[in-house]
Design a protein around this motif. Structure first.
Motif, PDB file in Angstrom:
ATOM      1  N   SER A  33     -26.622  -3.365   0.207  1.00  0.00           N
ATOM      2  CA  SER A  33     -26.295  -3.442  -1.218  1.00  0.00           C
ATOM      3  C   SER A  33     -26.849  -2.218  -1.937  1.00  0.00           C
ATOM      4  O   SER A  33     -27.689  -1.495  -1.397  1.00  0.00           O
ATOM      5  CB  SER A  33     -26.893  -4.718  -1.834  1.00  0.00           C
ATOM      6  OG  SER A  33     -28.311  -4.672  -1.742  1.00  0.00           O
ATOM      7  N   ASP A  35     -25.307   0.560  -3.053  1.00  0.00           N
ATOM      8  CA  ASP A  35     -24.557   1.812  -3.013  1.00  0.00           C
ATOM      9  C   ASP A  35     -23.096   1.518  -3.366  1.00  0.00           C
ATOM     10  O   ASP A  35     -22.175   1.808  -2.608  1.00  0.00           O
ATOM     11  CB  ASP A  35     -24.662   2.462  -1.621  1.00  0.00           C
ATOM     12  CG  ASP A  35     -23.946   3.806  -1.547  1.00  0.00           C
ATOM     13  OD1 ASP A  35     -23.827   4.481  -2.585  1.00  0.00           O
ATOM     14  OD2 ASP A  35     -23.489   4.176  -0.446  1.00  0.00           O
ATOM     15  N   GLU A  36     -22.905   0.945  -4.566  1.00  0.00           N
ATOM     16  CA  GLU A  36     -21.576   0.498  -4.992  1.00  0.00           C
ATOM     17  C   GLU A  36     -20.554   1.629  -5.017  1.00  0.00           C
ATOM     18  O   GLU A  36     -19.377   1.416  -4.788  1.00  0.00           O
ATOM     19  CB  GLU A  36     -21.642  -0.165  -6.376  1.00  0.00           C
ATOM     20  CG  GLU A  36     -22.220  -1.582  -6.349  1.00  0.00           C
ATOM     21  CD  GLU A  36     -23.746  -1.620  -6.205  1.00  0.00           C
ATOM     22  OE1 GLU A  36     -24.397  -0.580  -6.458  1.00  0.00           O
ATOM     23  OE2 GLU A  36     -24.255  -2.683  -5.817  1.00  0.00           O
ATOM     24  N   LYS A  37     -21.003   2.851  -5.296  1.00  0.00           N
ATOM     25  CA  LYS A  37     -20.056   3.975  -5.399  1.00  0.00           C
ATOM     26  C   LYS A  37     -19.817   4.662  -4.057  1.00  0.00           C
ATOM     27  O   LYS A  37     -19.061   5.620  -3.977  1.00  0.00           O
ATOM     28  CB  LYS A  37     -20.546   4.975  -6.433  1.00  0.00           C
ATOM     29  CG  LYS A  37     -20.646   4.341  -7.810  1.00  0.00           C
ATOM     30  CD  LYS A  37     -20.254   5.279  -8.910  1.00  0.00           C
ATOM     31  CE  LYS A  37     -20.164   4.511 -10.212  1.00  0.00           C
ATOM     32  NZ  LYS A  37     -20.194   5.387 -11.361  1.00  0.00           N
ATOM     33  N   ASP A  59     -24.959   9.432 -11.766  1.00  0.00           N
ATOM     34  CA  ASP A  59     -25.091   8.142 -11.076  1.00  0.00           C
ATOM     35  C   ASP A  59     -26.465   7.944 -10.413  1.00  0.00           C
ATOM     36  O   ASP A  59     -26.731   6.882  -9.854  1.00  0.00           O
ATOM     37  CB  ASP A  59     -24.018   8.005  -9.996  1.00  0.00           C
ATOM     38  CG  ASP A  59     -22.617   7.936 -10.594  1.00  0.00           C
ATOM     39  OD1 ASP A  59     -22.485   7.505 -11.757  1.00  0.00           O
ATOM     40  OD2 ASP A  59     -21.662   8.319  -9.890  1.00  0.00           O
ATOM     41  N   PHE A  64     -30.681   1.718  -2.773  1.00  0.00           N
ATOM     42  CA  PHE A  64     -29.846   0.823  -1.970  1.00  0.00           C
ATOM     43  C   PHE A  64     -30.681   0.202  -0.856  1.00  0.00           C
ATOM     44  O   PHE A  64     -31.742   0.710  -0.514  1.00  0.00           O
ATOM     45  CB  PHE A  64     -28.607   1.541  -1.421  1.00  0.00           C
ATOM     46  CG  PHE A  64     -28.878   2.707  -0.519  1.00  0.00           C
ATOM     47  CD1 PHE A  64     -28.969   2.547   0.860  1.00  0.00           C
ATOM     48  CD2 PHE A  64     -29.028   3.990  -1.044  1.00  0.00           C
ATOM     49  CE1 PHE A  64     -29.193   3.629   1.691  1.00  0.00           C
ATOM     50  CE2 PHE A  64     -29.251   5.080  -0.220  1.00  0.00           C
ATOM     51  CZ  PHE A  64     -29.346   4.899   1.151  1.00  0.00           C
TER      52      PHE A  64
END
Length: 193
Positions: A33, A35-37, A59, A64
């Motif tokens: 989790s 590292d949404e981008k 950003d 993460f």
């Protein structure tokens, strides 16, 4: 894990950090989790994290979680946090509004303020922090305030005995990383009778 900060111009597939779990059996590594981008990828067996695309300064920092999972039992795992920071690179040199200025100074004037020079730098933070200096001071007849950019004469001039025109090259220098950048302006000072 808190690896060394990455420059914002870091190439894709650059090594970031190697995560290592102590366990008696082989483990599989994954980004669980944070590292949404999708900036990072991890090698499933080595735990080596690399960049997967160009980094956008706005950003970061990115925190993460990396998960190490028992390769034969997905219910057995542990996670660790990785914090990655990005350094804003020095992209722009300082720029003066004009590269040539002309000023007049009456002879016999006491040491005085001549002109305030002001450069702009489109970088932020220390990359945009400017200091001013003189490349050629004509025998210390001129000085500049390194913070404000105000150019001063240091003594009176005699129109009949000395040159009647001086060309002072002033620079603005940023405090950039990895290297400092400069912009220049020539100030022509005409001594009047």
């Amino acid at each position: 894990y808190h690896p060394a900060p990455l420059p914002e111009e870091t190439a894709t597939d650059t090594f970031v950090v190697e995560v290592h779990a102590l366990y008696k059996l082989p483990v599989k590594y994954s980004i669980a989790s944070g590292d949404e981008k999708g900036y990072f990828k991890i090698h499933a067996s080595s735990g080596i994290v690399r960049t997967s695309k160009n980094l956008e300064l706005k950003d970061f920092p990115v925190n993460f979680k990396v998960r190490a999972t028992d390769s034969s039992n997905a219910a057995i795992f542990n996670e660790v946090e990785v914090k990655v920071e990005v350094i804003d690179e020095n992209n722009f040199p300082p720029v003066f509004p004009t590269s040539l200025l002309e000023e007049r100074l009456p002879e016999h004037s006491p040491a005085t303020q001549i002109v305030q020079l002001e450069a702009q730098d489109n970088d932020t933070g220390r990359n945009g922090f400017l200091t001013y200096g003189i490349l050629n001071g004509h025998g210390l007849k001129f000085r500049i305030n390194e913070t404000t950019g105000i150019l001063y004469s240091t003594a009176p001039f005699d129109y009949e005995e000395e040159p009647t025109e001086y060309q002072i090259v002033v620079y603005a220098e940023d405090d950039g990383i990895p290297e400092k950048k400069r912009g220049y302006c020539t100030v022509v000072i005409k001594i009047t009778d």
